[in-house]
Design a protein around this motif. Structure first.
Motif, PDB file in Angstrom:
ATOM      1  N   ILE A  19       0.833  -1.207   0.000  1.00 63.41           N
ATOM      2  CA  ILE A  19       0.000   0.000   0.000  1.00 63.41           C
ATOM      3  C   ILE A  19       0.870   1.261   0.000  1.00 63.41           C
ATOM      4  O   ILE A  19       0.548   2.246  -0.657  1.00 63.41           O
ATOM      5  CB  ILE A  19      -0.967  -0.012   1.214  1.00 63.41           C
ATOM      6  N   ARG A  20       1.991   1.215   0.715  1.00 60.64           N
ATOM      7  CA  ARG A  20       2.874   2.382   0.769  1.00 60.64           C
ATOM      8  C   ARG A  20       3.613   2.627  -0.545  1.00 60.64           C
ATOM      9  O   ARG A  20       3.947   3.766  -0.855  1.00 60.64           O
ATOM     10  CB  ARG A  20       3.903   2.220   1.885  1.00 60.64           C
ATOM     11  N   THR A  21       3.891   1.570  -1.304  1.00 63.57           N
ATOM     12  CA  THR A  21       4.775   1.717  -2.461  1.00 63.57           C
ATOM     13  C   THR A  21       4.109   1.558  -3.821  1.00 63.57           C
ATOM     14  O   THR A  21       4.736   1.860  -4.843  1.00 63.57           O
ATOM     15  CB  THR A  21       5.929   0.704  -2.375  1.00 63.57           C
ATOM     16  N   CYS A  25      -2.124   1.995  -6.674  1.00 62.65           N
ATOM     17  CA  CYS A  25      -2.985   2.248  -5.508  1.00 62.65           C
ATOM     18  C   CYS A  25      -3.045   3.745  -5.200  1.00 62.65           C
ATOM     19  O   CYS A  25      -4.109   4.263  -4.850  1.00 62.65           O
ATOM     20  CB  CYS A  25      -2.473   1.492  -4.287  1.00 62.65           C
ATOM     21  N   HIS A  26      -1.934   4.427  -5.343  1.00 62.43           N
ATOM     22  CA  HIS A  26      -1.892   5.860  -5.065  1.00 62.43           C
ATOM     23  C   HIS A  26      -2.544   6.672  -6.177  1.00 62.43           C
ATOM     24  O   HIS A  26      -3.258   7.636  -5.907  1.00 62.43           O
ATOM     25  CB  HIS A  26      -0.452   6.333  -4.847  1.00 62.43           C
ATOM     26  N   ALA A  27      -2.323   6.280  -7.414  1.00 59.27           N
ATOM     27  CA  ALA A  27      -2.866   7.038  -8.547  1.00 59.27           C
ATOM     28  C   ALA A  27      -4.383   6.935  -8.614  1.00 59.27           C
ATOM     29  O   ALA A  27      -5.062   7.925  -8.881  1.00 59.27           O
ATOM     30  CB  ALA A  27      -2.248   6.536  -9.853  1.00 59.27           C
ATOM     31  N   VAL A  34      -3.554  -6.532  -6.729  1.00 58.30           N
ATOM     32  CA  VAL A  34      -2.562  -7.132  -5.834  1.00 58.30           C
ATOM     33  C   VAL A  34      -2.870  -6.769  -4.390  1.00 58.30           C
ATOM     34  O   VAL A  34      -2.804  -7.610  -3.491  1.00 58.30           O
ATOM     35  CB  VAL A  34      -1.135  -6.696  -6.226  1.00 58.30           C
ATOM     36  N   ALA A  35      -3.235  -5.511  -4.146  1.00 62.94           N
ATOM     37  CA  ALA A  35      -3.576  -5.076  -2.790  1.00 62.94           C
ATOM     38  C   ALA A  35      -4.791  -5.847  -2.272  1.00 62.94           C
ATOM     39  O   ALA A  35      -4.827  -6.242  -1.102  1.00 62.94           O
ATOM     40  CB  ALA A  35      -3.848  -3.580  -2.764  1.00 62.94           C
TER      41      ALA A  35
END
Length: 58
Positions: A19-21, A25-27, A34-35
């Motif tokens: 989640i951090r990398t 997920c961020h975009a 995968v998450a």
């Protein structure tokens, strides 16, 4: 530490690290496939750890 505890910690670490990398997920501001899979593994490990600990841990 028991095998259930090890599995739980490994699953939690893998999910948190992803989640951090993860760019996707961020975009998208939503978990990628995968998450979602890692979260499923985390939930299974958490359930197994609760079962191994017994009913008193709630």
């Amino acid at each position: 530490m028991s095998a259930a505890d090890d599995a739980f910690e490994n699953a939690r670490f893998s999910y948190d690290q992803h989640i951090r990398t993860c760019r996707q997920c961020h975009a998208d501001a939503a978990p990628c496939a995968v998450a979602k899979h890692l979260l499923r593994l985390y939930n299974i490990a958490r359930r197994d750890r609760m079962r191994a600990a017994g009913p008193a841990t709630g």
